[in-house]
Write an enzyme that holds these catalytic residues in place. Structure first.
Site, short mmCIF file in Angstrom:
data_model
loop_
_atom_site.label_atom_id
_atom_site.label_comp_id
_atom_site.label_asym_id
_atom_site.label_seq_id
_atom_site.Cartn_x
_atom_site.Cartn_y
_atom_site.Cartn_z
N CYS A 142 1.55 5.85 -0.39
CA CYS A 142 3.18 5.96 -0.12
C CYS A 142 3.78 7.01 -0.64
O CYS A 142 3.52 8.28 0.00
CB CYS A 142 3.53 4.61 -0.87
N HIS A 236 0.82 0.52 1.13
CA HIS A 236 0.32 -0.06 0.02
C HIS A 236 -0.70 -1.01 0.18
O HIS A 236 -0.61 -2.35 0.06
CB HIS A 236 1.51 -0.79 -0.79
N GLU A 238 -3.08 -1.77 -1.86
CA GLU A 238 -3.08 -2.53 -3.11
C GLU A 238 -2.55 -3.49 -3.24
O GLU A 238 -2.60 -4.30 -4.18
CB GLU A 238 -3.30 -1.33 -4.07
#
Length: 310
Positions: A142, A236, A238
């Site tokens: 990001c 993102h 994650e």
């Protein structure tokens, strides 16, 4: 994948409940392999949450990984105690003599600032310059991706008319790239950002190639340097199932302008629990990075990185 971290790290009990293999020092020393040395520069405010998210994704191959967490000494965290950072994190001065197989630079909630106005920017640029000679492969996430493209290639970010916020489908443009081994033709990834690096700028840079492209305002999803040393993820992968939900309700409570995250709540009803449709591809993405871009290529004697730069 066995993850070797400090046994007192707050993330360990949570990961243990998910059957994530956390290895202690005694067992690690009995394995006749060299662990991959991965350093994570955690720029996110809620550091423990990001630790869990990233360690979860690094845990799915039979390799041993030794993880070091890094924070910026020039920034005083408002959400993480100094005691916690002193116990579980290192500063750049403490590790700059070391060599690492992989580096992860996370996002940060500073994207609406000019890069040079981020008060730890000078320290971050020192780390990114150091990574050229002391790290085999770097994964930027990001804002970390935008910062890396700006520092390494002078590609500035562009403000979006509206926050890119939600779950977006990305089409794979380079299906034969090993990063996408096992992927379908498209995958989903969360985005939460106010800025981007325009596709035209990236396409004009001979040293870069676009690997995956998102829809509408998501635009670019994943970019790679052609020397295979750096990967830039604009979203993102994650994020947890409820991360966007927490961001949405946080901003509502603070009376900040915020729209519903796109393609997230069923029927766009924030009272309904979102369904996670990106975890499998996120796990595969990190596994492929570790396998094809780190483990298969990094020198066994990691200090030989110095020789490669000579």
């Amino acid at each position: 994948m066995p993850i070797k971290v400090d046994q007192n790290l707050a993330a360990i009990p949570i990961l243990a409940k998910e059957n994530i293999f956390i290895m202690n020092d005694t067992r690690a020393q009995t394995q006749q392999i060299r662990p991959l040395k991965i350093i994570i520069l955690n720029l996110m405010p809620t550091k423990a949450v990001t630790e869990i998210q990233l360690l979860r994704l690094l845990s799915n191959t039979p390799l041993q990984i030794e993880v070091t967490f890094l924070h910026t000494a020039s920034h005083q965290s408002k959400n993480t105690s100094a005691e916690y950072l002193n116990q579980f994190y290192s500063t750049f001065d403490e590790i700059k003599q070391n060599y690492y197989d992989g580096l992860i630079i996370t996002g940060a909630p500073v994207e609406e600032l000019e890069f040079e106005k981020v008060h730890y920017w000078k320290e971050l640029t020192m780390m990114m310059e150091w990574s050229k000679s002391h790290v085999f492969s770097t994964l930027h996430i990001c804002w970390g991706a935008q910062a890396g493209l700006y520092y390494h290639y002078h590609l500035d970010k562009t403000p979006l008319n509206k926050k890119c916020f939600g779950i977006f489908e990305s089409d794979i443009k380079k299906p034969l790239d090993p990063l996408f081994s096992g992927f379908d033709d498209a995958f989903y990834i969360p985005h939460s950002r106010h800025t981007t690096v325009l596709k035209e700028k990236i396409a004009s840079c001979d040293a870069l190639e676009i690997l995956a492209q998102g829809e509408n305002e998501a635009q670019i999803s994943i970019v790679k340097s052609k020397d295979n040393k750096a990967i830039y993820i604009f979203g993102h992968a994650e994020y947890d199932k409820d991360t966007l939900s927490q961001e949405y309700f946080r901003d509502l409570k603070a009376h900040k302008p915020i729209s519903l995250p796109r393609n997230y709540f069923p029927n766009d009803d924030p009272n309904l629990s979102p369904k996670m449709n990106w975890h499998a591809s996120a796990t595969l993405l990190f596994t492929n990075w570790l396998n094809y871009y780190v483990y298969q290529e990094t020198p066994y004697i990691i200090e030989k990185l110095k020789e490669n730069q000579a």
